[in-house]
Write an enzyme that holds these catalytic residues in place. Structure first.
Site, PDB file in Angstrom:
ATOM      1  N   ALA A  79     -25.513  15.766  11.197  1.00  0.00           N
ATOM      2  CA  ALA A  79     -25.596  17.232  11.230  1.00  0.00           C
ATOM      3  C   ALA A  79     -26.592  17.692  12.285  1.00  0.00           C
ATOM      4  O   ALA A  79     -26.558  17.205  13.414  1.00  0.00           O
ATOM      5  CB  ALA A  79     -25.924  17.770   9.842  1.00  0.00           C
ATOM      6  N   CYS A  80     -27.484  18.602  11.929  1.00  0.00           N
ATOM      7  CA  CYS A  80     -28.393  19.200  12.914  1.00  0.00           C
ATOM      8  C   CYS A  80     -29.418  18.219  13.459  1.00  0.00           C
ATOM      9  O   CYS A  80     -30.107  18.519  14.441  1.00  0.00           O
ATOM     10  CB  CYS A  80     -29.107  20.403  12.318  1.00  0.00           C
ATOM     11  SG  CYS A  80     -28.005  21.796  11.980  1.00  0.00           S
ATOM     12  N   SER A  81     -29.545  17.054  12.849  1.00  0.00           N
ATOM     13  CA  SER A  81     -30.486  16.040  13.336  1.00  0.00           C
ATOM     14  C   SER A  81     -29.806  14.982  14.200  1.00  0.00           C
ATOM     15  O   SER A  81     -30.440  13.989  14.577  1.00  0.00           O
ATOM     16  CB  SER A  81     -31.188  15.364  12.148  1.00  0.00           C
ATOM     17  OG  SER A  81     -31.987  16.281  11.440  1.00  0.00           O
ATOM     18  N   SER A 140     -27.521  20.318  16.440  1.00  0.00           N
ATOM     19  CA  SER A 140     -28.388  19.264  16.979  1.00  0.00           C
ATOM     20  C   SER A 140     -28.832  19.526  18.411  1.00  0.00           C
ATOM     21  O   SER A 140     -29.828  18.959  18.878  1.00  0.00           O
ATOM     22  CB  SER A 140     -27.672  17.915  16.910  1.00  0.00           C
ATOM     23  OG  SER A 140     -26.589  17.857  17.812  1.00  0.00           O
TER      24      SER A 140
END
Length: 373
Positions: free
Chosen positions: A155-157, A334
């Protein structure tokens, strides 16, 4: 001992932009159409009337003023409210491949390298436009890179997790250099009919070249001092779209097949966890918060970033210490922290320390401490 450095970064920004006023105008028109269509049910109490949005609400809630998108017309069509991207043939490059190639070429140019110097490609982003063949292998072919490639999703990481994977490959000798690419088409999984989230995301693609220190020029780029990864399961940010959806037709088209979140819970739970992760990483590297020259944080919410930087530094951070690109790009998943790093690195001097940190669904947190060479 092999040391890994970030020698170049690249950014692809879609040319189309949507400011808050444009987005609100389309959303409010959709609300009017919906409430008129269901007026009887609303009057009988069988449905709730939808409420309009406003630019002031968006900016106060998030700090976002506009966003870049791969398609503007479809998103602003009140009867569609989704990007319009004609399907390409199997022998044509995918949309994510095109974005990735553009960002990679810029990263290579900034690093003074060519594709023959690269051994691996990691495409790390929150959503792939297809399960297989891997987007990364398509990008590898498009750039004529020998070696290996794979996709990953945290995901966003994703980008910071990708950097950690690239560091491992470089330092263990599996590759001389690795491109970490994040082609985020967040508008594709955003529910533009949801007042609480219709403004959150934008589209962009970043690229980072991670190399062996010995293959770079003296003083070039950033030495990677350490990476730290943390995950903790939570349902507070979720997207249930997947290949098993057709196994239960009743769920097709439901809101949970797009981005959904419980924003207040995310804010309350993730912010202290991120600050704690950064502080623990700094301590493990025998560094103090005051040693940081800059924090390139995930660009999801301005209030969240201000709270995290305050918890890390023990005081409010200046815009120079914690730069913001959220107002122009919105949340690009990300890619956000990497966009901030890309745009706000050239003024750092040799020896300056910084942390690239992303966080999001999972929960997941990726933190990378770097030092200007």
């Amino acid at each position: 001992m092999i040391k890994a450095v970030i020698s170049g970064t690249g950014l692809y920004t879609p040319p189309a932009t949507i400011d808050n006023d444009e987005l609100v105008e389309a959303f409010n028109r959709f609300v009017e159409l919906y409430n008129a269509e269901h007026a009887g049910a609303i009057e009988r109490g069988e449905r709730e009337a939808l409420q309009p949005s406003s630019s002031a609400f968006i900016e106060k809630a998030s700090g976002i003023k506009r966003r870049h998108v791969v398609d503007k017309i479809g998103i602003l069509d009140p009867e569609r409210m989704a990007p319009h991207l004609p399907e390409r043939g199997n022998d044509e490059p995918s949309v994510q491949c095109d974005m990735a190639v553009a960002a990679c070429r810029q990263a290579l140019e900034r690093a003074g390298k060519s594709t023959v110097d690269v051994d691996a490609v990691i495409v790390a982003c929150s959503n792939m436009q297809r399960p297989y063949p891997a987007i990364s292998i398509e990008v590898q072919q498009a750039l004529a890179i020998e070696g290996f490639a794979y996709d990953m999703n945290v995901a966003c990481s994703s980008a910071t997790f990708g950097v950690q994977a690239a560091v491992n490959s470089v330092e263990n000798g599996a590759a001389r250099s690795v491109l970490v690419v994040s082609p985020e088409i967040c508008s594709g999984h955003l529910n533009f009919r949801d007042r609480d989230s219709h403004f959150i995301f934008g589209d962009a693609c970043t690229a980072i070249l991670v190399e062996r220190e010995e293959d770079t020029r003296p003083g070039q780029g950033f030495e990677i001092l350490g990476t730290r990864l943390v995950t903790k399961f939570s349902n507070n940010i979720r997207n249930n779209f997947g290949f098993l959806n057709r196994g239960d037709e009743s769920g097709i088209g439901k809101p949970d097949k797009l981005f959904i979140q419980q924003g207040r819970k995310v804010f309350k739970e993730v912010s202290p966890l991120v600050a704690e992760t950064i502080l623990q990483q700094l301590s493990g590297l025998s560094l103090a918060p005051d040693d940081l020259r800059r924090m390139w944080l995930h660009q999801a919410n301005l209030n969240m970033n201000q709270l995290i930087s305050r918890k890390v530094l023990g005081r409010d951070a200046s815009e120079d210490e914690a730069p913001v690109i959220l107002d122009e790009y919105a949340n690009t998943s990300s890619a956000g922290s990497i966009i901030a790093f890309h745009k706000h690195q050239d003024d750092l001097k040799a020896g300056d320390l910084g942390v690239i940190c992303s966080f999001g669904a999972g929960y997941s947190i990726g933190s990378v401490v770097v030092r200007r060479r």
